[in-house]
Design a protein around this motif. Sequence first.
Motif, PDB file in Angstrom:
ATOM      1  N   HIS A 200       0.842  -1.186   0.000  1.00 20.67           N
ATOM      2  CA  HIS A 200       0.000   0.000   0.000  1.00 20.67           C
ATOM      3  C   HIS A 200       0.887   1.250   0.000  1.00 20.67           C
ATOM      4  O   HIS A 200       1.931   1.298   0.649  1.00 20.67           O
ATOM      5  CB  HIS A 200      -0.878  -0.009   1.252  1.00 20.67           C
ATOM      6  CG  HIS A 200      -2.038   0.935   1.183  1.00 20.67           C
ATOM      7  ND1 HIS A 200      -1.904   2.301   1.216  1.00 20.67           N
ATOM      8  CD2 HIS A 200      -3.386   0.692   1.091  1.00 20.67           C
ATOM      9  CE1 HIS A 200      -3.089   2.869   1.151  1.00 20.67           C
ATOM     10  NE2 HIS A 200      -4.018   1.904   1.079  1.00 20.67           N
ATOM     11  N   ALA A 201       0.454   2.274  -0.738  1.00 23.92           N
ATOM     12  CA  ALA A 201       1.235   3.502  -0.827  1.00 23.92           C
ATOM     13  C   ALA A 201       1.391   4.179   0.533  1.00 23.92           C
ATOM     14  O   ALA A 201       2.347   4.935   0.750  1.00 23.92           O
ATOM     15  CB  ALA A 201       0.590   4.464  -1.819  1.00 23.92           C
ATOM     16  N   PRO A 204       4.897   2.287   2.912  1.00 24.10           N
ATOM     17  CA  PRO A 204       6.033   1.904   2.059  1.00 24.10           C
ATOM     18  C   PRO A 204       7.051   1.042   2.788  1.00 24.10           C
ATOM     19  O   PRO A 204       7.808   0.307   2.146  1.00 24.10           O
ATOM     20  CB  PRO A 204       6.625   3.248   1.640  1.00 24.10           C
ATOM     21  CG  PRO A 204       6.182   4.214   2.704  1.00 24.10           C
ATOM     22  CD  PRO A 204       4.834   3.744   3.119  1.00 24.10           C
ATOM     23  N   ASP A 209      10.181  -0.979  -2.802  1.00 25.78           N
ATOM     24  CA  ASP A 209       9.662  -0.189  -3.912  1.00 25.78           C
ATOM     25  C   ASP A 209      10.592  -0.246  -5.133  1.00 25.78           C
ATOM     26  O   ASP A 209      11.678   0.362  -5.131  1.00 25.78           O
ATOM     27  CB  ASP A 209       9.485   1.265  -3.465  1.00 25.78           C
ATOM     28  CG  ASP A 209       8.674   2.084  -4.450  1.00 25.78           C
ATOM     29  OD1 ASP A 209       8.596   1.696  -5.638  1.00 25.78           O
ATOM     30  OD2 ASP A 209       8.100   3.112  -4.040  1.00 25.78           O
ATOM     31  N   GLU A 248      -2.597   4.445  -8.522  1.00 26.20           N
ATOM     32  CA  GLU A 248      -1.803   5.483  -7.873  1.00 26.20           C
ATOM     33  C   GLU A 248      -1.549   5.218  -6.394  1.00 26.20           C
ATOM     34  O   GLU A 248      -0.668   5.842  -5.795  1.00 26.20           O
ATOM     35  CB  GLU A 248      -2.481   6.846  -8.044  1.00 26.20           C
ATOM     36  CG  GLU A 248      -3.761   7.043  -7.252  1.00 26.20           C
ATOM     37  CD  GLU A 248      -4.983   6.458  -7.952  1.00 26.20           C
ATOM     38  OE1 GLU A 248      -6.108   6.655  -7.444  1.00 26.20           O
ATOM     39  OE2 GLU A 248      -4.819   5.817  -9.008  1.00 26.20           O
ATOM     40  N   ASN A 249      -2.273   4.287  -5.784  1.00 22.51           N
ATOM     41  CA  ASN A 249      -2.095   4.035  -4.352  1.00 22.51           C
ATOM     42  C   ASN A 249      -1.536   2.656  -4.062  1.00 22.51           C
ATOM     43  O   ASN A 249      -1.649   2.150  -2.945  1.00 22.51           O
ATOM     44  CB  ASN A 249      -3.422   4.235  -3.610  1.00 22.51           C
ATOM     45  CG  ASN A 249      -4.508   3.280  -4.092  1.00 22.51           C
ATOM     46  OD1 ASN A 249      -4.347   2.625  -5.119  1.00 22.51           O
ATOM     47  ND2 ASN A 249      -5.615   3.230  -3.361  1.00 22.51           N
ATOM     48  N   ILE A 251       2.028   0.391  -4.464  1.00 21.31           N
ATOM     49  CA  ILE A 251       3.427   0.218  -4.851  1.00 21.31           C
ATOM     50  C   ILE A 251       3.509  -1.077  -5.652  1.00 21.31           C
ATOM     51  O   ILE A 251       3.128  -2.149  -5.156  1.00 21.31           O
ATOM     52  CB  ILE A 251       4.333   0.142  -3.615  1.00 21.31           C
ATOM     53  CG1 ILE A 251       4.325   1.486  -2.877  1.00 21.31           C
ATOM     54  CG2 ILE A 251       5.758  -0.248  -4.003  1.00 21.31           C
ATOM     55  CD1 ILE A 251       5.027   1.442  -1.532  1.00 21.31           C
TER      56      ILE A 251
END
Length: 391
Positions: A200-201, A204, A209, A248-249, A251
Amino acid sequence: MSTDAAAFLRPLLAALEEELPAAVALRERLHSTPELAHAEHETSSAVAEALAALPVERVAGTGLLVRMVGVAGKAVALRAELDAVPVREETGASFAASGDAMHACGHDVHTAALVAVLRAIGGLDQALPRPFVALFQPSEEAYPSGAVELLEAGALNDVEAVATVHVHPEVTWGAVAVDEGPVNASSDTFAIVMVGSSGHAAYPHRASDPVVALAAVIVAAQTLVSRRLDPLRSAVVTFATLTAGSAENVIPSEARALGTLRALDPDDRLLLRQELEALMGHVAAAHGCTARVEWTEGEPAIVNDPELVASVHPLLESAGLERAPALRSCGADDFGFFSASARLLLLFAGIRGAPGVADVPLHHPRFLPPNEAVAVVARTQALALAAASFV
């Protein structure tokens, strides 16, 4: 100056003048109907039609070959390219192409000029000093390489030296750059895959990542040229395509980069590949990721033969041309593959400052050499043939 080369060149240039109007018309025809690599069917047919009086052979799919008998010795060859590039034209020329392909690299000029040279040779009373081979090559702009296919088809068997002329917007109009040693770079394509673990963004620290790791590789790779090579030797590392993730949310677990590695000096080609792989592995480990790279080996560097270069310089003035300052480019051309069979000679014919020519680079949608460039390229091809025939 070789008096024999000069004596051969004079009547060839005179005969060439008679062929230029038809060559310009052919150039416009080719330019208006561009075809991409391995699909140069109409282009090939138009060239064959213009050479109907000569012994034209089909080779490497859409390629053409003309062999002409000479007095003695191994053959010399001239090469021109048939294919266009996938660019939509914006020149506004009356003979502009209308689709998604364009002769934005001057291949239409090179081909029309070589046709004029061949027709001029066919009208000479004197015998050629050496056997001569004209190569109209498919697929210079894409893989599989048309040059490799010509080699595999035996087109360069018994050829001792091969020359090609390329228009260039960095060389002054009416001048020709021809220099010994490396003049065009090798070009290899890489695909880097950075593998981490998704998450999940907002958290991190629970992921590894690969996007950040890949970004670090891209930035660090810029030091390969500045800190791993002699500053007097040229190379370029370019990252051109980046792909990662779908939201966008989130990784992602993987990130990819495509690019090219170019080296002007053949000795630097392997070194840079090894350095990029080492850098990539260390950066990946520092970010808790792993990385792999896939290489597509491309064109070798073009290294001009010193003896051939020296034989050209004294003939430039007799062809109405000037010698340009040295030009060494990190551009690549599959002409380099011919070094496996013959000595190479690449000449750059200038179009910078030519009447009506836009100040744009090769492959630009407004790149358009003037019709007068057909004569310049043809004369340069003729002097290259004369020079190589007496070395």
